[in-house]
Design a protein around this motif. Structure first.
Motif, PDB file in Angstrom:
ATOM      1  N   UNK A 147       0.833  -1.203   0.000  1.00 11.74           N
ATOM      2  CA  UNK A 147       0.000   0.000   0.000  1.00 11.74           C
ATOM      3  C   UNK A 147       0.866   1.251   0.000  1.00 11.74           C
ATOM      4  N   UNK A 148       0.282   2.312  -0.484  1.00  6.29           N
ATOM      5  CA  UNK A 148       0.959   3.609  -0.525  1.00  6.29           C
ATOM      6  C   UNK A 148       0.048   4.637   0.136  1.00  6.29           C
ATOM      7  N   UNK A 149       0.558   5.235   1.177  1.00  5.32           N
ATOM      8  CA  UNK A 149      -0.192   6.312   1.828  1.00  5.32           C
ATOM      9  C   UNK A 149       0.075   7.587   1.047  1.00  5.32           C
ATOM     10  N   UNK A 150      -0.962   8.078   0.413  1.00 10.02           N
ATOM     11  CA  UNK A 150      -0.801   9.197  -0.506  1.00 10.02           C
ATOM     12  C   UNK A 150      -1.520  10.433   0.013  1.00 10.02           C
ATOM     13  N   UNK A 151      -0.894  11.559  -0.174  1.00 11.38           N
ATOM     14  CA  UNK A 151      -1.487  12.835   0.200  1.00 11.38           C
ATOM     15  C   UNK A 151      -1.383  13.776  -0.985  1.00 11.38           C
ATOM     16  N   UNK A 152      -2.435  14.542  -1.166  1.00  6.58           N
ATOM     17  CA  UNK A 152      -2.477  15.453  -2.304  1.00  6.58           C
ATOM     18  C   UNK A 152      -2.880  16.840  -1.833  1.00  6.58           C
ATOM     19  N   UNK A 153      -2.116  17.811  -2.301  1.00  6.75           N
ATOM     20  CA  UNK A 153      -2.416  19.209  -2.013  1.00  6.75           C
ATOM     21  C   UNK A 153      -2.502  19.927  -3.347  1.00  6.75           C
ATOM     22  N   UNK A 154      -3.697  20.368  -3.714  1.00  6.46           N
ATOM     23  CA  UNK A 154      -3.883  21.012  -5.013  1.00  6.46           C
ATOM     24  C   UNK A 154      -4.946  22.092  -4.851  1.00  6.46           C
ATOM     25  N   UNK A 155      -5.201  22.843  -5.950  1.00  7.50           N
ATOM     26  CA  UNK A 155      -6.282  23.837  -5.865  1.00  7.50           C
ATOM     27  C   UNK A 155      -7.621  23.205  -5.484  1.00  7.50           C
TER      28      UNK A 155
END
Ligand SMILES: [Zn+2]
Length: 172
Positions: A147-155
């Motif tokens: 598994x990959x713990x993913x975080x996204x910060x975008x508009x």
């Protein structure tokens, strides 16, 4: 390029309770991914235990292990081997920075028998509005990754999701 991740970390500290940070102890089978989009710039940070890539975390002891490590690091250094962005976004690579143990650029401590690899990819995109998803191929290339713990910060905001081989795409 530091700018985006610094902003990210500040937000993370101020807001979310993050159980895992860049320097937290890693868990085999689990990798971490952070994507920050600001204007035309995309910064993707990938951190993985070395075990996920080659099945060991000690210094290579023979040619087979040296070759495995070399091939793994080549794959990590080649963004398109591990990830994909929509062609319509027209993204071009600006910079790739890989940190790995056992080399001359050994910034990662591997005390306690652990070692990890991290990469930061910086891209510039002609049409950032077309950035709707990050395709993640890590599970295919490094099958020990569960598994990959993913975080996204975008508009569109800030989110955290867990990716798995059957659900590997990160909405942007
Ligand atoms: Zn480990």
């Amino acid at each position: 390029m530091k700018r985006l991740l610094n902003g990210w970390l500040l937000m993370a500290c101020a807001g979310l309770a993050m159980a895992h940070g860049p320097h937290a102890a890693h868990e085999h089978g689990v990798a971490e991914l952070r994507v920050a989009i600001a204007g035309a710039e995309v910064e993707i940070s990938f951190e993985t235990p070395l075990d996920n890539l080659v099945g060991f975390e000690h210094e290579p002891r023979n040619d087979r292990q040296r070759k495995a490590l070399q091939e793994a690091l080549e794959a990590v250094g080649a963004f398109e081997r591990l990830f994909g962005l929509p062609a319509a976004a027209g993204c071009a690579m600006v910079d790739v920075a890989v940190e790995a143990p056992f080399g001359s650029q050994d910034h990662h401590g591997h005390a306690h028998g652990h070692a990890g690899v991290s990469a930061v990819y910086t891209l510039k995109c002609a049409t950032p509005a077309a950035l709707d998803v990050l395709q993640v191929k890590v599970f295919d290339v490094f099958s020990r990754t569960r598994q990959i713990r993913a975080e996204r910060l975008s508009p569109r905001g800030q989110t955290a999701v867990t990716l798995r081989s059957k659900q590997a795409d990160l909405p942007l």
